[in-house]
Design an enzyme around this catalytic site. Structure first.
Site, PDB file in Angstrom:
ATOM      1  N   ASP A  45       0.831  -1.207   0.000  1.00 46.53           N
ATOM      2  CA  ASP A  45       0.000   0.000   0.000  1.00 46.53           C
ATOM      3  C   ASP A  45       0.868   1.262   0.000  1.00 46.53           C
ATOM      4  O   ASP A  45       0.684   2.172   0.815  1.00 46.53           O
ATOM      5  CB  ASP A  45      -0.917   0.027   1.231  1.00 46.53           C
ATOM      6  CG  ASP A  45      -1.639  -1.293   1.453  1.00 46.53           C
ATOM      7  OD1 ASP A  45      -2.010  -1.938   0.452  1.00 46.53           O
ATOM      8  OD2 ASP A  45      -1.824  -1.675   2.633  1.00 46.53           O
ATOM      9  N   GLU A 222     -11.346  -0.493  -3.392  1.00 50.58           N
ATOM     10  CA  GLU A 222     -10.634   0.156  -2.298  1.00 50.58           C
ATOM     11  C   GLU A 222      -9.420   0.903  -2.851  1.00 50.58           C
ATOM     12  O   GLU A 222      -9.164   0.913  -4.048  1.00 50.58           O
ATOM     13  CB  GLU A 222     -10.188  -0.891  -1.265  1.00 50.58           C
ATOM     14  CG  GLU A 222      -9.190  -1.908  -1.802  1.00 50.58           C
ATOM     15  CD  GLU A 222      -8.828  -2.988  -0.784  1.00 50.58           C
ATOM     16  OE1 GLU A 222      -9.548  -3.139   0.219  1.00 50.58           O
ATOM     17  OE2 GLU A 222      -7.820  -3.692  -1.011  1.00 50.58           O
TER      18      GLU A 222
END
Length: 478
Positions: A45, A222
């Site tokens: 991420d 997401e």
């Protein structure tokens, strides 16, 4: 298959040269910037931002899910070896005590903010969004203040907060599970309120995962990330389970549209970035965007794994790595992310010195074309020459192990057979451009005086004897 190897040629030190989405005048082309992947092992991420102080700041999820880390360097590549500082650790109990995920660092109104997701000690899946604040000029030195949780209309699973400004308005985008919708997470947007941890007004649902590639393993949308170029807002997001099915989708809106109106956004019906077995990259996703060192190119930052099969829950596999590669733009101004390139030096494109055409491979033959699709047909890794140091070879991006080589003075992309003849045919001396020293030319190793040159849309090996020949044998590295 017909397109199986139509892939040919071109090169260079690696990735990033022109203003995102805009052609660069050939006379002032800047050298390509070289990156080497991965940038960081065991960092998922990833979020990289270039600040006005000249530093890149890098944060990411650590596999222990227990802390927030930060690095800085004056170059993107420098982040790979930059020391890492822990700026915050999870609580011992209660809120923010588990699953510390997806930190992002932003500089807003003179202060640093980190957005992140966290669970509770008594319920690790009670994931919510939180914010840290620091007024220190150097965010690695802190101190950091907890500004608490971002409140949304529903007290449900929520994560991946990100923020951007358009036409003077600050927005927050995030992923959340909405009551009454049977998905793991959808994407939302709202205006920011009085401070960077508060939203205000209408909350708009941007998309719900419903397509096949968005619902493999889990129904997920997401990790929203915004790229603002060419009068449009491009919002990438991650879809499906976090294994090899993970991929990127894209929403697009006009920069002048009402971003809180769902009708302003168009959803691409296919993933724009996905696993690639040929390059050995699986599950690319949860990206962010930054800019190259010269400020002229957009760079996508993302994580993936270099293997497909995972034992057990993918969230327990620690081996997602941070990677980067240049963002290219199509003729219509939309981004083309290509494929996740293989590890090692990032590829470049060879653009004709006198036009917006690129060396590409098609049916094994090297050609010169504009608007190449797929992008990877016109991307090549510049590697040490197959004959050894002192020369370079141009390896196909989407067919690793295949190289640009000359045969009967024609340029083809072929798999190396290991022979001396092939190594010689696929090795070139990279020279300053025959028409401009800011560009490059490639001289044959075994036929000195002959250069890679385009003519009538084809790419050949030819001698150069006049001004037109020098121009045709000169390429800009992008």
């Amino acid at each position: 298959m017909k397109t199986a190897l139509h892939r040919v040629a071109v090169l260079v030190l690696a990735a990033v040269t022109c203003v995102a989405g805009l052609p660069v005048p050939h006379a002032s082309a800047s050298p390509a910037v070289r990156y080497t992947n991965p940038i960081a092992e065991r960092r998922a991420d990833p979020h990289i931002v270039k600040h006005t102080d000249g530093f890149y700041y890098f944060t990411a999820t650590v596999p222990e899910y227990d802390r927030i880390v930060l690095r800085r360097a004056t170059t993107i590549q420098g982040l790979a070896s930059a020391p890492e500082t822990v700026i915050w650790r999870k609580h011992s109990s209660g809120e923010m005590a588990a699953h510390i995920w997806a930190p992002e660092i932003h500089f807003i109104n003179g202060k640093w903010y980190v957005y992140f997701a966290a669970g509770r000690s008594d319920d690790i899946w009670r994931i919510r969004m939180y914010v840290l604040e620091s007024s220190s000029a150097n965010p690695l030195t802190g101190p950091w203040t907890e500004r608490g949780r971002i409140t949304t209309p529903w007290d449900t699973f929520s994560l991946d907060a990100s923020t951007f400004v358009n036409n003077g308005v600050s927005y927050l985008t995030w992923a959340q599970q909405e009551p009454g919708i049977s998905t793991n997470s959808n994407l939302y947007i709202a205006r920011m309120g009085a401070n960077p941890w508060t939203i205000t007004g209408t909350v708009t649902r941007l998309t719900v995962p419903a397509l096949a590639w968005e619902t493999r393993g889990f129904k997920v949308a997401e990790g929203p990330a915004v790229l603002q170029r060419n009068g449009r807002i491009f919002l990438t997001y991650s879809a499906s389970a976090t294994d090899a099915n993970y991929c990127l989708g894209l929403l697009t809106a006009s920069a002048s549209a009402d971003l809180l109106n769902p009708a302003s956004w168009t959803k691409s019906q296919n993933p724009v970035f996905a696993s690639n077995a040929a390059t050995g990259q699986y599950g690319p996703g949860h990206n962010s965007f930054t800019v190259s060192e010269d400020g002229r190119s957009d760079v996508m930052v993302y994580h993936d794994r270099n293997y497909r099969d995972i034992s057990g829950d993918p969230l327990n596999d620690p081996n997602r790595r941070t990677r980067v590669q240049k963002v290219y733009y199509k003729a219509d101004g939309t981004p083309d992310f290509g494929i996740p390139v293989s590890d090692g030096p990032t590829p470049v494109r060879l653009k004709a010195y006198d036009s917006e055409r690129f060396v590409r491979h098609w049916e094994y033959r090297a050609k010169l074309e504009a608007n190449v699709s797929p992008l990877a047909d016109s991307q090549f890794k510049v590697v040490t020459g197959l004959t050894g140091s002192g020369t370079v070879s141009l390896e196909s991006t989407n067919f690793p192990g295949y190289y640009l080589r000359h045969r009967n003075n024609e340029l083809w992309v072929e798999r190396s057979d290991g022979s001396t003849l092939f190594r010689n045919d696929a090795s070139f001396s990279q020279r300053a451009g025959l028409a401009a020293s800011s560009a490059v030319s490639f001289e044959s190793l075994n036929f000195p005086g002959r250069y890679i040159r385009h003519s009538n849309g084809l790419v050949n090996l030819q001698t150069v004897s006049d001004a037109q020949g020098r121009t045709d044998a000169t390429f800009v590295l992008e």
